[in-house]
Design an enzyme around this catalytic site. Structure first.
Site, PDB file in Angstrom:
ATOM      1  N   ASP A  63       0.869  -1.173   0.000  1.00  0.00           N
ATOM      2  CA  ASP A  63       0.000   0.000   0.000  1.00  0.00           C
ATOM      3  C   ASP A  63       0.911   1.229   0.000  1.00  0.00           C
ATOM      4  OD1 ASP A  63      -2.369   1.647   0.514  1.00  0.00           O
ATOM      5  OD2 ASP A  63      -1.616   1.801   2.570  1.00  0.00           O
ATOM      6  N   ASP A  65      -0.313   5.143   1.045  1.00  0.00           N
ATOM      7  CA  ASP A  65      -0.632   6.102   2.106  1.00  0.00           C
ATOM      8  C   ASP A  65      -0.605   5.440   3.479  1.00  0.00           C
ATOM      9  OD1 ASP A  65      -1.107   8.454   0.537  1.00  0.00           O
ATOM     10  OD2 ASP A  65      -3.005   7.580  -0.113  1.00  0.00           O
ATOM     11  N   ALA A 180      -5.422   3.139  -2.913  1.00  0.00           N
ATOM     12  CA  ALA A 180      -6.750   3.717  -3.112  1.00  0.00           C
ATOM     13  C   ALA A 180      -6.655   5.238  -3.197  1.00  0.00           C
ATOM     14  CB  ALA A 180      -7.664   3.314  -1.958  1.00  0.00           C
ATOM     15  N   LYS A 228      -8.849  -3.668  -3.426  1.00  0.00           N
ATOM     16  CA  LYS A 228      -7.532  -3.740  -4.063  1.00  0.00           C
ATOM     17  C   LYS A 228      -7.308  -5.111  -4.687  1.00  0.00           C
ATOM     18  CE  LYS A 228      -5.481  -0.211  -1.125  1.00  0.00           C
ATOM     19  NZ  LYS A 228      -4.429   0.110  -0.140  1.00  0.00           N
TER      20      LYS A 228
END
Length: 315
Positions: A63, A65, A180, A228
């Site tokens: 990921d 963030d 995302a 995801k």
């Protein structure tokens, strides 16, 4: 004198060799107070298997963030890729107010509510992301101003990011980032820090600009916290190219990140590392029950770096 006797020398030599290997590859960083492991033995077994296979069998799926970027610095929350744009001069004050209000009051509590199922959360996430993207499109943002927004933001990659990105590049280990967030913005963050190497691939929400360079829509399928996996499955060609890399180091900060590697075929070993950044007490049990390694309020990449160093050492 005793070591000149062969029947004594050989076993002693073998014992010393084994002891040397065990001490040579110890990972002291795993003893940090921020590290929690549900099954330490299992973690150590996976890491040993990865070391045995070497960097040529490894890929990293992460990921972005609050995983590769810091959650906070000096007690202040750091911005996500969405926040970078939301807080910039490219957004009107009215739009900033709208973007700031509805996530905090409604959607974020739903996202992290451990009492709700993923199925219950998904419609709310789609609604949240769709509203945010629609508001951004209304702002007619200029493509050539994105880099400036990143430079002026407080976004920070986690401590140790140079070592992390550099090690992956030096050993030709693919880094697949599933986010995302806003792909255009997060790419600018990586580029701004000088670590956008050829082995990095990003799957995220990308902006569509018109002939005048103004934001007019978003491309492709919406990617939010809990889909995801679908984003991964939409890119089978990427994973087919990595079939000879059956070992996966997965980094995330949410329960939705646990499925990011579901598009990978023939997985042999996967080690899931989860950053528990916020509401630690109420979410600890869920994270420890799902991730192999949980890092509580750890703003560094020390653990991933130590594991990568172990896997690549001597290779």
């Amino acid at each position: 004198m005793i070591f000149h006797i062969p029947w004594i020398y050989v076993p002693v030599r073998n014992v010393l060799a084994i002891w040397h290997q065990l001490t040579k590859y110890e990972i002291p960083e795993l003893k940090k107070p921020s590290v929690i492991m549900r099954d330490r033995g299992r973690v150590e077994e996976i890491i040993r298997n990865m070391h045995g296979a070497g960097p040529g069998a490894l890929q990293v799926i992460s990921d972005f963030d609050m995983t590769l970027t810091r959650f906070a610095f000096n007690g202040k929350r750091c911005p996500t890729s969405h926040n970078i744009l939301d807080n910039s001069s490219l957004i009107s004050e009215d739009c900033k107010a709208k973007l700031a209000n509805f996530p905090k009051s409604h959607y974020y509590p739903i996202e992290i509510d451990s009492s709700l199922s993923v199925e219950d959360k998904v419609p709310h996430m789609v609604e949240w992301w769709t509203q945010a993207h629609d508001l951004l499109v209304q702002q007619r943002i200029k493509k050539d101003q994105l880099a400036k927004a990143v430079r002026e933001s407080d976004a920070m990659l986690r401590d140790g990011y140079e070592v992390f990105f550099g090690s992956l590049k030096d050993h030709s280990i693919p880094l697949l980032i599933f986010s995302a967030g806003l792909g255009d913005i997060l790419e600018e963050v990586i580029e701004h820090n000088g670590v956008f190497h050829p082995n990095v691939r990003v799957f995220s929400n990308y902006m569509e600009f018109d002939k005048n360079g103004l934001l007019c829509s978003f491309k492709g399928q919406l990617i939010h916290t809990f889909n995801k996996r679908e984003g991964a499955l939409l890119n089978p060609d990427q994973f087919e190219q990595l079939q000879d890399r059956p070992n996966i180091l997965l980094l995330g900060d949410s329960m939705g990140d646990l499925t990011m590697a579901d598009g990978v075929q023939n997985v042999q070993n996967i080690l899931r590392i989860g950053y528990l950044n916020d509401k630690v007490e109420e979410r600890r049990d869920a994270y420890v029950g799902s991730y192999d390694i949980v890092l509580e309020k750890d703003e560094t990449l020390d653990i991933p770096n130590a594991i990568l160093r172990y896997i690549t050492e001597g290779k």
